[in-house]
Design a protein around this motif. Structure first.
Motif, mmCIF file in Angstrom:
data_model
loop_
_atom_site.group_PDB
_atom_site.id
_atom_site.type_symbol
_atom_site.label_atom_id
_atom_site.label_comp_id
_atom_site.label_asym_id
_atom_site.label_seq_id
_atom_site.Cartn_x
_atom_site.Cartn_y
_atom_site.Cartn_z
ATOM 1 N N PRO A 122 0.797 -1.235 0.000
ATOM 2 C CA PRO A 122 0.000 0.000 0.000
ATOM 3 C C PRO A 122 0.828 1.283 0.000
ATOM 4 C CG PRO A 122 -0.733 -1.520 1.720
ATOM 5 C CD PRO A 122 0.571 -2.027 1.216
ATOM 6 N N MET A 123 2.144 1.212 0.274
ATOM 7 C CA MET A 123 3.011 2.397 0.316
ATOM 8 C C MET A 123 2.546 3.396 1.374
ATOM 9 S SD MET A 123 5.549 2.183 -1.903
ATOM 10 C CE MET A 123 6.021 3.857 -2.302
ATOM 11 N N LEU A 124 2.183 2.891 2.561
ATOM 12 C CA LEU A 124 1.727 3.754 3.649
ATOM 13 C C LEU A 124 2.631 3.587 4.861
ATOM 14 C CD1 LEU A 124 -2.111 3.117 3.384
ATOM 15 C CD2 LEU A 124 -0.870 5.127 2.580
ATOM 16 N N ASP A 125 2.604 4.584 5.746
ATOM 17 C CA ASP A 125 3.443 4.541 6.938
ATOM 18 C C ASP A 125 2.924 3.558 7.980
ATOM 19 O OD1 ASP A 125 5.259 6.309 6.016
ATOM 20 O OD2 ASP A 125 4.502 8.048 7.096
ATOM 21 N N GLU A 126 1.627 3.288 7.963
ATOM 22 C CA GLU A 126 1.036 2.430 8.986
ATOM 23 C C GLU A 126 0.213 1.314 8.347
ATOM 24 O OE1 GLU A 126 1.508 2.478 12.103
ATOM 25 O OE2 GLU A 126 2.288 4.456 12.576
ATOM 26 N N PRO A 127 0.316 0.079 8.854
ATOM 27 C CA PRO A 127 -0.615 -0.973 8.404
ATOM 28 C C PRO A 127 -2.051 -0.596 8.758
ATOM 29 C CG PRO A 127 1.215 -1.874 9.694
ATOM 30 C CD PRO A 127 1.241 -0.392 9.879
ATOM 31 N N ARG A 128 -3.000 -0.993 7.914
ATOM 32 C CA ARG A 128 -4.414 -0.718 8.159
ATOM 33 C C ARG A 128 -5.183 -2.030 8.222
ATOM 34 N NH1 ARG A 128 -5.393 3.369 3.116
ATOM 35 N NH2 ARG A 128 -4.791 1.432 2.076
ATOM 36 N N GLU A 129 -6.155 -2.097 9.102
ATOM 37 C CA GLU A 129 -7.008 -3.284 9.190
ATOM 38 C C GLU A 129 -7.663 -3.592 7.842
ATOM 39 O OE1 GLU A 129 -8.736 -5.645 11.529
ATOM 40 O OE2 GLU A 129 -6.656 -5.564 12.176
ATOM 41 N N LYS A 130 -8.133 -2.553 7.149
ATOM 42 C CA LYS A 130 -8.872 -2.783 5.909
ATOM 43 C C LYS A 130 -7.992 -3.271 4.764
ATOM 44 C CE LYS A 130 -8.991 2.254 5.717
ATOM 45 N NZ LYS A 130 -9.917 3.392 5.811
ATOM 46 N N ASP A 131 -6.661 -3.192 4.919
ATOM 47 C CA ASP A 131 -5.781 -3.707 3.873
ATOM 48 C C ASP A 131 -5.813 -5.228 3.791
ATOM 49 O OD1 ASP A 131 -4.982 -1.222 3.003
ATOM 50 O OD2 ASP A 131 -3.267 -1.124 4.360
ATOM 51 N N MET A 132 -6.301 -5.895 4.829
ATOM 52 C CA MET A 132 -6.436 -7.345 4.777
ATOM 53 C C MET A 132 -7.386 -7.735 3.648
ATOM 54 S SD MET A 132 -7.692 -10.047 7.711
ATOM 55 C CE MET A 132 -9.393 -9.474 7.699
ATOM 56 N N LEU A 133 -8.560 -7.121 3.621
ATOM 57 C CA LEU A 133 -9.497 -7.417 2.539
ATOM 58 C C LEU A 133 -8.996 -6.878 1.216
ATOM 59 C CD1 LEU A 133 -11.519 -8.416 4.711
ATOM 60 C CD2 LEU A 133 -13.301 -7.302 3.366
ATOM 61 N N GLY A 134 -8.278 -5.757 1.264
ATOM 62 C CA GLY A 134 -7.728 -5.206 0.032
ATOM 63 C C GLY A 134 -6.826 -6.196 -0.667
ATOM 64 N N LEU A 135 -5.875 -6.787 0.073
ATOM 65 C CA LEU A 135 -4.961 -7.759 -0.517
ATOM 66 C C LEU A 135 -5.722 -8.981 -1.017
ATOM 67 C CD1 LEU A 135 -2.259 -8.975 -1.239
ATOM 68 C CD2 LEU A 135 -1.965 -9.642 1.161
ATOM 69 N N ALA A 136 -6.651 -9.490 -0.208
ATOM 70 C CA ALA A 136 -7.404 -10.679 -0.606
ATOM 71 C C ALA A 136 -8.184 -10.433 -1.894
ATOM 72 C CB ALA A 136 -8.352 -11.096 0.514
#
Length: 715
Positions: A294-308
């Motif tokens: 994601p090229m972000l400074d912090e991991p996000r909870e919603k990135d889990m579904l994003g990757l999937a």
């Protein structure tokens, strides 16, 4: 039956029914594998205590059942001793997974001696000149006008050195992102050679001849798939000299160049993925996505579904055979696993992920990858699935021996779905695993006649041929956890300091050097943002006397000034004015009182980035302005928002830090990618003028002691 009817009746109020059809007879491409990269930060892993190293290797390799591991070719100076960290990590992976896990290796740069710049890095003395960052010209090379034969021979020697050290890559990519102008290691290639830039086509021909039979070749591995970028390279290549195709996803075209936004709207990738698959995915050559985050400074909870969901689109319309996420291991901010080598390792000063002790931390994207990699092995085939439910994204895999079927179901909606489990003739459901956004992850749930797919969740159902399972009369959400605490803290109060998407006023800016032009307001839309401040910066090495430090100062409102002392950080939506990344130093000012917040914050090239800057150094400075300086020529700023605030009505002041003489403390020097390059006493690290003493390459570095972290320059 009565008990079952009662439980489903209770569920009906909060979930609606849906069905999925799985057709094992409709097979598509075969799976090469799933994985992540161990590129940069290897020394951080090796600095962990032995027991933590074993635990992190168990988590990464056994826990994910990885079938692909991406590594770099770091043999540029032909010193095999520098490969040891990679050797140890690969050895640990092979110990756990054996030949199940394949190695994919990419080169970030040709050896410096093969480039006109005589440097591995793309930025030299504050400048980036494309013709200097490619291969050297040649009047005698049989493949073309550049030193392709020397490049190919270096690849051959690299593979021999790695093989002797215990690493035998199954796939290689001759150049990571040949189209990317970077500050770090790079070598540029055009699709075919020009008068200024070497050609990927000619380089592939040379490398193929040098290494054929030793490994398989993937390419062309460009930065992104928008704007027919992949096709520009691929159409020029001799397909007989490639064993598979590869690309990255840092842009998707049609203005969708923001990696973080694309994670939240993966549908941006469907059209360009399908366009590639329709031409290059119909034969037996695999298409492997080899890097994205994601090229972000912090991991996000919603990135889990994003990757999937990105993977679901990739393995269906994109006909992907493999997917390699960028950050299997990383430093303080990672896609999947963050590494903390020991106490005090808070290199970015964010305060959000301080290494109080050695160890590691798992992030939500780890679980997204696990839903695929843990249950789907190489050789499996993608099979057809269908559903009428728009919020339900599905993909399924038939094992190589047709013994099992794995179905991955992603509920992207805000309402739970009651799924009547797919009935697959001859197969019985034996495993059900779920991960829920802001809930339990990788949790085995009860096998029943139906399965609840919670809102914003991933569910993997594994079927075994001939299995007969006694079904439990139960159908409920088992992934909610009342004690769950979301790892990303949601601020109680945000303060907008400036928002140029709604305001055209840039009168608060003040150039603090007569060398700088004034800040202007931009209205030409860039990636969907049509309002921003255009901020000119130094465009030269500020450590040089001829350049000097050139600050742009932004005077802010009283509310904004209060936020600097009461909030945890500011988030700056910005991007470089060039195609290459810019690194910006951000601080605060109150009249003649200055404080540096953080050095080297990313303003990404060719895309907007949301960059977090810690305010913990503000203390009682009382800043009424923000300062910006950089060696880059300029940046665009769309918005600055203070986050993690305690409430603007009662600002809490941070205590001053004591001034500590750390000259006799143990010091560590890291390059800007987080690699440890030197350690010793701080007094041995710095000259009187603040530049670095040790014999290392010219450029910018991070110097760390237990008491302090600072950005320093090697001249």
């Amino acid at each position: 039956m009565k008990k079952y009817l009662i439980s489903t009746a209770l569920l009906a109020a909060s979930a609606y029914a849906a069905s999925v059809t799985v057709d094992p007879s409709a097979t598509a491409q075969k799976v090469t594998g799933f994985g992540g990269a161990s590129v940069y930060y290897q020394s951080w892993i090796k600095n962990l205590p032995a027991e933590d190293q074993e635990a992190i290797f168990d988590t990464a390799f056994t826990g994910l059942n990885l079938s692909l591991l991406r590594v770099g070719n770091w043999y540029q100076d032909e010193d095999a001793t520098k490969l040891q960290d990679d050797i140890d990590i690969v050895k640990a992976a092979k110990k756990r997974l054996g030949d199940h896990m394949k190695i994919q290796m990419s080169s970030w740069s040709a050896p410096a001696k093969l480039k006109p710049s005589n440097s591995l890095n793309g930025k030299i003395n504050g400048q980036k000149i494309k013709s200097q960052n490619t291969l050297k010209p040649s009047n005698s090379d049989p493949y073309g006008k550049y030193v392709y034969s020397d490049f190919a021979n270096w690849w051959k020697k690299s593979l021999e050195a790695y093989k002797a050290a215990g690493i035998s890559p199954d796939y290689i990519s001759l150049q990571n992102e040949p189209d990317m102008e970077a500050d770090y290691e790079e070598t540029l290639f055009e699709p075919t050679e020009t008068n200024e830039i070497a050609g990927y086509k000619e380089a592939l021909n040379a490398v193929y001849d040098a290494v054929k039979g030793q490994t398989k070749l993937l390419g062309p591995e460009p930065l992104g798939i928008g704007y027919s970028n992949f096709e520009k390279y691929a159409k020029e290549l001799d397909a007989n000299k490639l064993d598979g195709y590869s690309y990255h996803l840092y842009h998707a075209g049609d203005g969708n160049d923001n990696s973080g936004n694309n994670y939240l709207d993966p549908e941006n990738f469907r059209k360009p993925m399908k366009a590639i698959a329709d031409v290059y995915g119909k034969g037996d050559k695999p298409i492997i996505m080899t890097e994205f985050c994601p090229m972000l400074d912090e991991p996000r909870e919603k990135d889990m579904l994003g990757l999937a969901q990105i993977m679901q689109i990739g393995f269906t319309d994109g006909r992907l055979s493999g997917y390699i996420a960028w950050q299997l291991f990383w430093g303080y901010h990672s896609q999947m696993i963050s590494v903390c080598p020991g106490a005090g390792w808070d290199l970015d000063g964010s305060g959000k992920f301080v290494c109080d002790e050695a160890g590691y931390k798992i992030h939500p994207e780890y679980h997204a990858m696990r839903h695929f990699s843990k249950f789907v092995n190489p050789g499996a085939s993608v099979i057809a699935t269908s559903t009428a439910e728009a919020n339900l994204k599905t993909v399924a895999f038939l094992s190589a021996n047709s013994d099992s079927i794995t179905t991955v179901l992603i509920n992207t909606g805000s309402t739970a779905i009651q799924l009547d489990n797919p009935a697959i003739a001859g197969y019985g459901l034996i495993t059900a695993v779920q991960s829920k956004e802001n809930g339990l992850k990788s949790k085995n749930v009860t096998i029943s006649n139906c399965t609840v797919l919670p809102a914003r969740s991933i569910t993997t159902l594994v079927y075994k041929k001939g299995a007969s399972v006694d079904l439990v009369a139960n159908c409920k959400d088992e992934t909610s956890d009342s004690s769950y605490v979301e790892p990303i803290i949601v601020p109680t109060d945000d303060v907008v300091i400036v928002d140029y998407t709604t305001s055209t006023d840039v009168s608060g800016w003040q150039a603090m050097s007569d060398k700088l032009s004034d800040v202007t307001y931009g209205t030409t839309a860039i990636d969907g943002i049509a309002g921003y401040a255009s901020v000119p910066l130094a465009g030269c090495d500020q450590s040089e006397e001829s350049c000097g430090y050139q600050n742009q100062l932004l005077n802010i409102s009283a509310e904004g000034a209060k936020a600097l002392s009461s909030c945890a950080s500011i988030v700056i939506t910005m991007r470089s004015q060039g195609t290459s990344d810019a690194y910006v130093n951000v601080g605060g000012a109150a009249g003649s009182s200055w404080v540096d917040y953080e050095y080297g914050k990313l303003a990404a090239g060719s895309k907007w980035s949301e960059t977090k800057v810690s305010l913990k150094k503000e203390g009682e400075n009382g800043s009424t302005a923000l300062t910006f300086n950089s060696e880059a020529a300029g940046i665009y700023i769309a918005k600055i928002v203070a986050t993690g605030c305690t409430g603007t009505g009662s600002a809490i002041k941070m205590a001053h830090r004591s001034v500590i003489n750390d000259s006799k403390m143990q010091a560590y020097i890291f390059d800007m990618n987080g690699n440890l390059v030197w350690k010793g006493l701080k007094s041995e690290a710095l000259n009187e003028n603040g530049t670095l003493k040790p014999s290392i390459r010219q450029g910018a570095y991070i110097l760390k002691t237990k008491a302090n972290v600072q950005r320093v320059i090697k001249k």
